[in-house]
Motif scaffolding. Structure first.
Motif: not given
Length: 537
Positions: A148, A173-174, A177, A221-226, A228-229
């Motif tokens: 990660a 995702i791992d 990308y 989900d990927i957008y929200e994770s981005l 947050d990061d």
């Protein structure tokens, strides 16, 4: 003077360092692709297509898929003149890499996303840290499963002791990308699928972070994770500091995949924006500034037979100050002689062209009839000084080397002498053995394979290599200044007494215990890990 300063501002001279197989040579080639220096990238792994990395010009490198010598690559991009020094990744060639790092103003550290910080990376990083040069990190192989991003940042801090500032951030995702977020521009670049297997520039589309089309193209989900990061990096991440970057205390960090051209262009452009132009160099006259109008340079590499058809020999110089002009006369400080710098060349791997001018930061190859040595200073005849000496690595492997065919003794002596002058190996003579055989010292075992290959293919000499049971070399001096001889040394028969090429006495022993016995029984003896006039790495 104005012309000189303008040219200095354009220069970016850097080395790419990594552990073997992290993708260093692939990244080098892709930078050339984006710089327009090549139009089709050759995959190093694709042996069936018989394509090889542009920077790997030596035949043994093409066969093994590794870099065993530093190559020089030059091209223009974005108003900058770029000098890349691609270095050997294998630890057996650390000495060549170290000399290369003496000639650059910054370094790019390539990390495998799955493996993180590896052994050789730590060693090379330590050398960069000693020189306080800026270090840029490229996390490679993002097209595969890996650690990660946050874990890689922690590893850089905990293992290398340097903080990281991510310039971009992978989206997805791992191992799958789809793009990167650019922290400086606050936008997102999504990459098209790669149909060229990395041979051509990769198409991409840039979106603002709040563009609805971006959200449509990636999962919610990927957008929200981005998001947050990004919030985490801005709140808890390292703050940008120009001074820390310049001192090598903070590394700008980039994520991408050299093989698939993922994030490479963004890295190149940001590197050119942030990297330093040519820096001053220490000398016996103090700091030599790049914009000093008096020419100066030093030799950091010598390479024989880059073109086997011509059996040529080139000395690579790093220009430190002033303007280089073809056929100019300069002082070679070591010999205190005025020499003419003719046939100056610049390179794209084995391809070369004669040049008329060059400037601080540039790397120039000079035809060498045998007068240059690694570390030589050349400067204006009216301003004599020396640049700082190159430290050396103590040898750890030793072998007796001799020609199989005594009729080829002349070629054998010439070949092994030239390869020694390159710094590829260290050469020793055993009293009474004559020139029929030499004792060769290296940092690692692979150097013997390269020595055998090059003597065979460049000098047409087959050799016998007989490994010797020694792992420790010590240069010898007596406190009273008298000459050290085998007869004057108690315990010389516990090892091998030899002379280096400067006729300095050296003792080879099998272990530290044997060395301790000799120290105890020769109280007037002084021992050095490297020649007394050199500094150890």
């Amino acid at each position: 003077m104005e012309e000189l300063q303008d040219e200095i501002k354009k220069r970016r001279t850097f080395a790419i360092i990594s552990h073997p197989d992290a993708g260093k040579t692939t990244l080098t080639e892709k930078l050339l692709l984006y710089g327009g220096a090549i139009h089709l990238a050759g995959s190093i792994k694709s042996r069936k297509a018989q394509r090889h990395a542009v920077s790997d010009w030596m035949e043994i490198e093409k066969q093994r898929g590794i870099s065993v010598t530093s190559s020089v690559l030059q091209f223009d991009y974005g108003g900058c003149r770029i000098n890349i020094l691609d270095t050997p990744g294998h630890q057996d060639f650390s000495e060549d890499t170290y000399r290369t790092l003496m000639a650059v103003d910054s370094a790019v550290m390539v990390m495998d996303a799955a493996k993180g910080i590896e052994t050789q990376t730590k060693k090379l990083f330590k050398v960069c840290k000693q020189r306080n040069i800026p270090i840029f990190t490229f996390v490679n192989k993002l097209d595969r499963f890996g650690k990660a991003p946050l874990d890689l940042m922690d590893e850089i801090e905990n293992v290398l002791g340097i903080r990281a500032y991510p310039m971009n951030w992978p989206i997805g995702i791992d191992g799958r990308y789809c793009g990167v977020y650019n922290r400086i521009k606050n936008n997102v670049e999504l990459f098209a699928s790669d149909d060229s297997h990395g041979q051509k520039e990769r198409d991409s589309v840039v979106y603002s972070l709040d563009d609805e089309k971006l959200i449509e193209n990636i999962d919610t989900d990927i957008y929200e994770s981005l998001i947050d990061d990004i919030d985490l990096l801005n709140a808890a991440g390292e703050k940008w500091n120009d001074e820390k970057v310049a001192k090598g205390e903070l590394t700008p960090m980039f994520f991408g995949s050299a093989m698939t051209n993922f994030g490479v262009k963004n890295f190149l452009e940001e590197y050119l924006r942030l990297a330093p132009s040519p820096q001053p160099h220490e000398s016996t006259n103090g700091l030599i500034m790049p914009d000093d109008d008096k020419f100066s340079a030093f030799v950091f590499k010598i390479q024989a037979n880059m073109n086997p058809a011509h059996h040529d020999r080139l000395a690579f110089i790093r220009i430190c100050s002033g303007k280089f002009e073809r056929n100019m006369q300069v002082l070679q400080v070591r010999n205190d002689k005025v020499i003419k710098l003719s046939q100056p060349q610049q390179f794209l791997a084995q391809d070369r062209q004669i040049i008329d001018n060059a400037y601080p930061g540039d790397i120039v190859g000079l035809f060498d009839p045998g007068i240059f040595r690694i570390g030589d200073t050349i400067c204006d005849v009216k301003k004599k000084f020396r640049f700082a000496d190159f430290p050396v690595f103590p040898p750890e492997r030793f072998a007796r080397v001799e020609a199989k065919d005594t009729m080829k003794r002349k070629q054998f002596i010439k070949g092994i002498a030239q390869l020694t002058q390159e710094g590829a190996v260290q050469l020793f003579e055993q009293p009474g053995a004559g020139m029929e055989s030499y004792i060769v010292g290296t940092v690692g075992q692979l150097q013997f394979d390269v020595l055998e290959y090059r003597l065979k293919n460049e000098y047409n000499v087959d050799i016998n290599i007989t490994m010797q049971p020694f792992e420790v070399a010590r240069w010898l001096e007596l406190k009273n200044g008298m000459e050290v001889t085998p007869e004057s040394l108690r315990g010389a028969d516990r090892g091998m007494f030899v002379y280096d090429m400067k006729k300095q006495p050296v003792l080879l022993v099998s272990n530290e215990w044997a060395l301790g016995w000799i120290i105890d029984n020769n109280p007037d003896l002084l021992l050095h890990n490297v020649p007394p006039d050199k500094q150890e790495v």
